[in-house]
Scaffold this active site. Sequence first.
Site, PDB file in Angstrom:
ATOM      1  N   LYS A  91      42.076  33.339  41.510  1.00 22.12           N
ATOM      2  CA  LYS A  91      41.320  33.385  40.060  1.00 22.12           C
ATOM      3  C   LYS A  91      41.836  34.468  38.787  1.00 22.12           C
ATOM      4  O   LYS A  91      41.971  33.913  37.906  1.00 22.12           O
ATOM      5  CB  LYS A  91      39.751  33.957  40.351  1.00 22.12           C
ATOM      6  CG  LYS A  91      39.033  33.540  41.486  1.00 22.12           C
ATOM      7  CD  LYS A  91      38.354  32.083  41.397  1.00 22.12           C
ATOM      8  CE  LYS A  91      37.947  31.760  42.796  1.00 22.12           C
ATOM      9  NZ  LYS A  91      37.115  30.601  42.814  1.00 22.12           N
ATOM     10  N   ASP A 117      35.298  41.625  49.881  1.00 31.84           N
ATOM     11  CA  ASP A 117      35.792  40.584  49.240  1.00 31.84           C
ATOM     12  C   ASP A 117      36.238  40.735  47.815  1.00 31.84           C
ATOM     13  O   ASP A 117      35.287  40.722  47.202  1.00 31.84           O
ATOM     14  CB  ASP A 117      34.843  39.519  49.520  1.00 31.84           C
ATOM     15  CG  ASP A 117      35.369  38.154  49.026  1.00 31.84           C
ATOM     16  OD1 ASP A 117      36.193  38.145  48.232  1.00 31.84           O
ATOM     17  OD2 ASP A 117      34.704  37.076  49.819  1.00 31.84           O
ATOM     18  N   TRP A 137      29.121  33.709  48.939  1.00 33.47           N
ATOM     19  CA  TRP A 137      30.072  32.621  49.040  1.00 33.47           C
ATOM     20  C   TRP A 137      29.957  32.065  50.159  1.00 33.47           C
ATOM     21  O   TRP A 137      29.820  32.302  51.282  1.00 33.47           O
ATOM     22  CB  TRP A 137      31.443  33.222  48.851  1.00 33.47           C
ATOM     23  CG  TRP A 137      32.553  32.272  48.939  1.00 33.47           C
ATOM     24  CD1 TRP A 137      32.597  31.139  47.917  1.00 33.47           C
ATOM     25  CD2 TRP A 137      33.675  32.225  49.632  1.00 33.47           C
ATOM     26  NE1 TRP A 137      33.631  30.424  48.275  1.00 33.47           N
ATOM     27  CE2 TRP A 137      34.591  31.103  49.149  1.00 33.47           C
ATOM     28  CE3 TRP A 137      34.360  33.149  50.385  1.00 33.47           C
ATOM     29  CZ2 TRP A 137      35.808  30.947  49.879  1.00 33.47           C
ATOM     30  CZ3 TRP A 137      35.635  32.824  51.182  1.00 33.47           C
ATOM     31  CH2 TRP A 137      36.273  31.928  50.812  1.00 33.47           C
TER      32      TRP A 137
HETATM   33  C1  LMR Z   1      33.816  28.878  44.587  1.00 32.33           C
HETATM   34  O1  LMR Z   1      33.188  29.568  45.078  1.00 32.33           O
HETATM   35  O2  LMR Z   1      33.532  27.759  43.897  1.00 32.33           O
HETATM   36  C2  LMR Z   1      35.318  28.957  44.824  1.00 32.33           C
HETATM   37  O3  LMR Z   1      35.672  30.201  45.532  1.00 32.33           O
HETATM   38  C3  LMR Z   1      36.008  27.798  45.557  1.00 32.33           C
HETATM   39  C4  LMR Z   1      35.685  27.727  47.205  1.00 32.33           C
HETATM   40  O4  LMR Z   1      36.803  27.983  47.745  1.00 32.33           O
HETATM   41  O5  LMR Z   1      34.619  27.968  47.592  1.00 32.33           O
END
Ligand code: LMR
Length: 425
Positions: free
Chosen positions: A255, A218, A137
């Site tokens: 989510k 996470d 992420w």
């Molecule tokens: C994503 O990965 O698109 C989401 O979790 C939004 C973000 O905050 O990055």
Amino acid sequence: MTNSFFSSAPYIPPDAIFALTAKYLSDPSPNKVNLGQGTYRDNNGQPWVLPSVQKARQILDEKGLLHEYLPILGLKGLCDKTAELVFGDEYNQALASRLATSQAISGTGSLHLAGKILKSVSHSEALPKVYIPTPTWSNHHLVFSSLGFEVVPFTYYNAQSKSLGITTYLSTLRSAPQGSIIILHACAHNPTGLDPSIEQWKEIGAIIKERGLFALFDAAYLGFNSGDYNKDAWAIRYFVNELNLEVAVCLSFAKNMGLYGERVGVLLLATSAPEIATNAQSVLESLQRSEISNPPAFGAKIAETVLSDDELKKVWFEDLKTMSGRIQEMRRALFDGLNTYSTGTWNHLIEQSGMFGFLGLPRVAVRTLKDEYHIYMAENSRISIAGLNTGNVEYVARSIGEVLACEKQMFTTDTARILPRDTIH
Ligand code: LMR
């Protein structure tokens, strides 16, 4: 240059995924498709307020909402119900007494608070290293490096085989210094959609235990990945209950309850003894006080209401099935479409799970899809499958097929051969 206290501030480019959303929103094309940011959409491409959340809101309205401060650690009821949910049948008094918990500002805030406490209790002179899978992420690096941790990226994904690079993963863990913090995606790995199998989780857990590493989960997609909360929480339960490890679990209800803007999160620290948990919780309280004083109330009350009412909780479990089920259908529909409209092999797409599909397209194709077809996805060709619906999935599959065919043709001509080709991430 103007005399300013801020004259040394560098220009930092905007966050890529938020910038992509802004670009999508300003695109006037009627064909535009948003496969960028991970937000759930229904089959009409609209945000979905979960029926369980609607009902909880109604209950709160009827009760009358007072806009008072929450305690520094947030709603205790929410933290307790979250712990019960995460640990399921294995949750008992003994485990509860070993937990330090705090409400936090969604997933990011939970990660940040976990980082803060790990920093403040660090024994050694140098802070432990934080091992982060690559890819991951986009915010993980920023959260931990901004706290002063040295971040060590390690290969998670094998781009050649489009699968989880388990061998490198395990050897990285084996060579990590004792006390290092390992970032684990509890399920629905973002962006690859590839999670370790049960056997692989067991190997990962064994090395973490043997080498004295710290597992930081996470957990942004529990219940949203498979539709079954118990299944998605398996790795966390295994680490805590079977391996008896101390862990941090950073939870978000963005989510799985569709509470994106309310910033509802919980940090759970599973410690080794009740007195340690009591002290750790007091540290969390002090850190939280210095930073946000106390967390936001509205979304937390919604989540607490859903989790505290057995009937409503059942409705929520159905909501999780609705969302994950639609995503699974769209994954399959895209797979079928890609098989129809392109010559590539797409098995990796259906081997992945969760909100995201990791297509493995060259960056140039991602750009063409955005600029010429109005299809928006992250630069590394991660798509939020929730942005697909029965009305646009064929268009997306056909467009990807066309762009890849065109690219292939370009690279078989002499002139094209000398152009640099983007790598696949
Ligand atoms: C994503 O990965 O698109 C989401 O979790 C939004 C973000 O905050 O990055």
